[in-house]
Write an enzyme that holds these catalytic residues in place. Structure first.
Site, mmCIF file in Angstrom:
data_model
loop_
_atom_site.group_PDB
_atom_site.id
_atom_site.type_symbol
_atom_site.label_atom_id
_atom_site.label_comp_id
_atom_site.label_asym_id
_atom_site.label_seq_id
_atom_site.Cartn_x
_atom_site.Cartn_y
_atom_site.Cartn_z
ATOM 1 N N SER A 174 0.950 -3.123 -4.965
ATOM 2 C CA SER A 174 2.196 -2.977 -4.213
ATOM 3 C C SER A 174 3.269 -3.922 -4.725
ATOM 4 O O SER A 174 2.988 -5.056 -5.120
ATOM 5 C CB SER A 174 1.951 -3.270 -2.730
ATOM 6 O OG SER A 174 3.184 -3.476 -2.063
ATOM 7 N N TYR A 177 9.405 -0.775 -5.877
ATOM 8 C CA TYR A 177 10.582 -0.498 -5.062
ATOM 9 C C TYR A 177 11.779 -0.861 -5.923
ATOM 10 O O TYR A 177 11.879 -1.993 -6.396
ATOM 11 C CB TYR A 177 10.589 -1.342 -3.781
ATOM 12 C CG TYR A 177 9.649 -0.853 -2.709
ATOM 13 C CD1 TYR A 177 9.616 0.481 -2.335
ATOM 14 C CD2 TYR A 177 8.803 -1.740 -2.051
ATOM 15 C CE1 TYR A 177 8.758 0.928 -1.342
ATOM 16 C CE2 TYR A 177 7.947 -1.304 -1.052
ATOM 17 C CZ TYR A 177 7.932 0.036 -0.704
ATOM 18 O OH TYR A 177 7.092 0.461 0.278
ATOM 19 N N THR A 207 8.338 4.374 -5.434
ATOM 20 C CA THR A 207 8.362 4.845 -4.046
ATOM 21 C C THR A 207 9.802 5.083 -3.621
ATOM 22 O O THR A 207 10.631 4.172 -3.633
ATOM 23 C CB THR A 207 7.661 3.831 -3.127
ATOM 24 O OG1 THR A 207 6.292 3.748 -3.541
ATOM 25 C CG2 THR A 207 7.712 4.285 -1.669
ATOM 26 N N LYS A 237 6.797 8.783 -5.524
ATOM 27 C CA LYS A 237 6.047 8.765 -4.255
ATOM 28 C C LYS A 237 6.989 8.946 -3.066
ATOM 29 O O LYS A 237 8.042 8.309 -3.004
ATOM 30 C CB LYS A 237 5.294 7.443 -4.118
ATOM 31 C CG LYS A 237 4.505 7.277 -2.816
ATOM 32 C CD LYS A 237 3.586 6.060 -2.896
ATOM 33 C CE LYS A 237 2.741 5.851 -1.650
ATOM 34 N NZ LYS A 237 3.450 5.149 -0.584
ATOM 35 N N HIS A 243 4.490 8.122 3.757
ATOM 36 C CA HIS A 243 4.305 6.680 3.927
ATOM 37 C C HIS A 243 3.449 6.402 5.173
ATOM 38 O O HIS A 243 3.629 5.393 5.855
ATOM 39 C CB HIS A 243 5.676 5.999 4.057
ATOM 40 C CG HIS A 243 5.768 4.630 3.456
ATOM 41 N ND1 HIS A 243 6.370 4.369 2.266
ATOM 42 C CD2 HIS A 243 5.335 3.430 3.904
ATOM 43 C CE1 HIS A 243 6.329 3.074 1.999
ATOM 44 N NE2 HIS A 243 5.695 2.471 2.981
HETATM 45 C C1 FNR Z 1 2.143 0.943 3.232
HETATM 46 N N1 FNR Z 1 2.587 1.833 2.254
HETATM 47 C C2 FNR Z 1 3.258 1.344 1.159
HETATM 48 N N2 FNR Z 1 3.688 2.208 0.182
HETATM 49 C C3 FNR Z 1 4.317 1.748 -0.920
HETATM 50 O O1 FNR Z 1 4.684 2.530 -1.771
HETATM 51 N N3 FNR Z 1 4.508 0.393 -1.072
HETATM 52 C C4 FNR Z 1 4.119 -0.514 -0.152
HETATM 53 O O2 FNR Z 1 4.306 -1.716 -0.320
HETATM 54 C C5 FNR Z 1 3.499 -0.034 1.026
HETATM 55 N N4 FNR Z 1 3.124 -0.896 2.006
HETATM 56 C C6 FNR Z 1 2.434 -0.431 3.100
HETATM 57 C C7 FNR Z 1 2.019 -1.332 4.066
HETATM 58 C C8 FNR Z 1 1.271 -0.891 5.155
HETATM 59 C C9 FNR Z 1 0.823 -1.868 6.163
HETATM 60 C C10 FNR Z 1 0.932 0.491 5.256
HETATM 61 C C11 FNR Z 1 0.066 1.004 6.374
HETATM 62 C C12 FNR Z 1 1.377 1.377 4.312
HETATM 63 C C13 FNR Z 1 2.289 3.277 2.351
HETATM 64 C C14 FNR Z 1 0.965 3.612 1.674
HETATM 65 O O3 FNR Z 1 1.068 3.522 0.277
HETATM 66 C C15 FNR Z 1 0.513 5.036 2.007
HETATM 67 O O4 FNR Z 1 1.541 5.943 1.711
HETATM 68 C C16 FNR Z 1 0.115 5.202 3.472
HETATM 69 O O5 FNR Z 1 -0.626 4.086 3.910
HETATM 70 C C17 FNR Z 1 -0.705 6.457 3.661
HETATM 71 O O6 FNR Z 1 -0.931 6.708 4.990
HETATM 72 P P1 FNR Z 1 -2.302 6.312 5.754
HETATM 73 O O7 FNR Z 1 -3.436 6.854 4.959
HETATM 74 O O8 FNR Z 1 -2.324 4.829 5.859
HETATM 75 O O9 FNR Z 1 -2.133 6.960 7.078
#
Ligand code: FNR
Length: 375
Positions: A118, A142, A168, A250, A274
Site C-alpha cells: 500500500s 495514490y 488506485t 484499481k 474499495h
Molecule cells: C483499504 N483499501 C486500500 N486500497 C488501496 O488501493 N490502497 C490502500 O491504501 C487501501 N487501504 C485500505 C485500508 C483498509 C483498512 C481497508 C479495509 C481497505 C482497499 C482494499 O485494497 C480493497 O479494495 C478492499 O479491502 C476490498 O474489500 P474487502 O474485501 O475488504 O471487503
C-alpha cells in the site's frame, strides 16, 4: 485433515475459519479506533451490497468429472502464480499488529501469494521487499499532487522488485466515514501509515526538517499533497514514462471505464469499490464484474475485490470472469489475531476452500472456471 486430527487431540486452530468469527476476534483485540478504521463509508450500504452481489451468484455443481487433480495456478503478467489470489493493498497495518506490513509480506512470500504494498503502509516497501526474497510483490500508488513524488514512488517500487503498479483511482479524496469521524481519528495525521513517504528522497526534500525530528510536519505535508483529485485519463499516461512495469487501474466499476482502460492499452483493471469505503450507495462490485469483463473483451486482465470472505467467493468471482482476486479485510483480521501466522492461516483457509469448492463443483482448473458453473 491436519486440523481435524489436531481437534481430536483437543487442539483448536488459533484463527477462526468463519469470516464473521474472525472479524469478531479481531474486533476484540484491536482498539476501537483501529477497528473502526476497517469499517466502510456511510451506512455501509455498499459493503452490504458487495455481500448481496456475491451471495446472489450461485454455483451449480457438476458431477463425475474426474477432479482428482486440481490446478489452482494462473499466469499473470508473465509470471506463473500458484493460485489466483493476491493480497489487496491495505494501509496502516500497524493498527492491526505491531509488525504490520512486514508480517503480511512474510506470510505472502511463504505462500507465493503476491502482496500489493500500500501507498499508505506502516512499513516501507524496501523493507518488506527485502523480507520476501524472489516472491512476487506489486506496488499500489495514490497519485499525489506532487508528480515528482509519484514518480519517485513508482521508480522505488521497480527498484525493489515489484512486478506491477496498481494505480488506485477511487480515492481522490477519502470517503465519508462516520465511524472515524465519530472517533475523530485519521491515522495519517498522527504520522501512522506514512512509511512510504518518510524515507522518500523527493518527500524529504520537500520537508524543512527530517521527518524523524518532526513527524507532525511530515503528516502536515502529506495532507497537502495526498491524492490529486484533478487526475484524469490523459495525465495518467505519464506513468508510462516512469516505468515499463504493467499498470493496473484499481477502482473500476462502470463498463465504459473498463472498455476505455482496454482501448487505451492499460494492462489490467481491478473491479472494486474499495470494500465500500468510498461511495456509500455505490453498486456492489460483483454485480458489475461480468459487464466489465465483457467490455474489455479479453484485451486486458480483470482482477476483482470487495466483499471476498472465503474460497467459495473467489470461485464465484472467477466464474464471473475475473482472472484473479484480491483478498481484503480477512487477512488484516488474521494479522490482528496472530500476526504473520494469522495472515498465513487466512491465506491457507481461503485457498483450501477454493480448492475444495472447485473439486466439488467438478472443475479442475481456474481456466475452466467460467459462467457455465453459475446458475
Ligand atoms: C483499504 N483499501 C486500500 N486500497 C488501496 O488501493 N490502497 C490502500 O491504501 C487501501 N487501504 C485500505 C485500508 C483498509 C483498512 C481497508 C479495509 C481497505 C482497499 C482494499 O485494497 C480493497 O479494495 C478492499 O479491502 C476490498 O474489500 P474487502 O474485501 O475488504 O471487503
Amino acid at each position: 485433515a491436519q486440523t481435524y486430527a489436531a481437534g481430536m487431540m483437543g487442539q483448536r486452530a488459533a484463527v477462526p475459519f468463519r469470516a464473521d468469527e474472525l472479524e469478531a476476534r479481531a474486533a476484540a483485540i484491536m482498539s476501537a479506533e483501529g477497528f473502526g478504521y476497517l469499517r466502510s463509508a456511510g451506512m455501509e450500504t455498499t459493503a452490504r451490497a458487495n455481500r448481496e452481489a456475491l451471495d446472489a451468484a450461485r454455483l451449480v455443481p457438476r458431477m463425475a468429472r474426474d477432479v482428482g487433480m486440481r490446478d489452482l495456478g494462473i499466469e499473470l503478467f508473465g509470471r506463473r502464480l500458484a493460485s489466483p489470489l493476491l493480497l489487496a493493498p491495505i494501509g496502516v497495518q500497524e493498527l492491526a499488529h505491531a509488525e504490520g506490513d512486514l508480517a503480511t509480506a512474510r506470510a505472502a512470500a511463504s505462500r507465493g501469494v503476491p502482496a500489493i504494498f500500500s501507498n499508505q503502509a506502516s512499513v516501507d516497501m524496501e523493507t518488506c521487499a527485502a523480507a520476501m526474497g524472489d516472491a512476487p510483490r506489486w506496488f499500489q500508488l495514490y497519485w499525489t499532487r506532487s508528480e515528482a513524488l509519484s514518480e519517485s514512488l513508482v521508480r522505488r517500487a521497480e527498484a525493489c522488485g515489484c512486478e506491477a503498479i496498481v494505480v488506485t483511482l477511487d480515492t481522490t479524496m477519502l470517503g465519508w466515514r462516520p465511524v472515524d469521524l465519530g472517533h475523530g481519528f485519521l491515522p495519517f495525521l498522527s504520522g501512522q501509515g506514512l512509511a512510504q513517504y518518510t524515507g522518500d528522497p523527493v518527500f524529504r526534500a520537500m520537508l524543512d526538517k527530517p521527518p524523524e525530528e518532526d513527524v507532525l510536519a511530515a503528516a502536515q505535508l502529506f495532507s497537502r499533497i495526498y491524492s490529486d483529485p484533478s487526475l484524469d485519463w490523459g495525465r495518467l499516461k505519464r506513468i508510462r514514462d516512469w516505468t515499463r512495469l504493467p499498470v493496473v487501474l484499481k477502482g473500476i466499476q462502470h463498463p465504459a471505464d473498463a472498455r476505455r482502460a482496454a482501448e487505451e492499452g492499460w494492462d489490467g483493471i481491478v473491479v472494486s469499490d474499495h470494500g465500500g469505503r468510498q461511495v456509500d450507495g455505490a453498486v456492489g462490485s460483483a454485480a458489475q464484474l461480468a459487464a466489465c469483463v465483457e467490455a474489455v473483451a479479453g484485451r486486458i486482465r480483470v482482477l476483482f475485490d470487495s466483499g471476498i470472505r472465503g474460497g467459495a467467493d473467489v470461485a464465484k468471482a472467477l466464474a464471473l470472469g475475473a482472472d484473479a482476486v484480491l483478498l481484503g479485510r480477512p487477512y488484516i483480521w488474521g494479522l490482528a489475531v496472530d500476526g504473520e501466522a494469522g495472515v498465513a492461516a487466512v491465506i491457507d483457509n481461503v485457498l483450501g476452500e477454493l480448492d475444495l469448492t472447485m473439486g466439488l463443483i467438478g472443475c479442475s482448473s481456474v481456466a475452466e472456471l467460467g459462467r457455465d458453473y453459475l446458475a
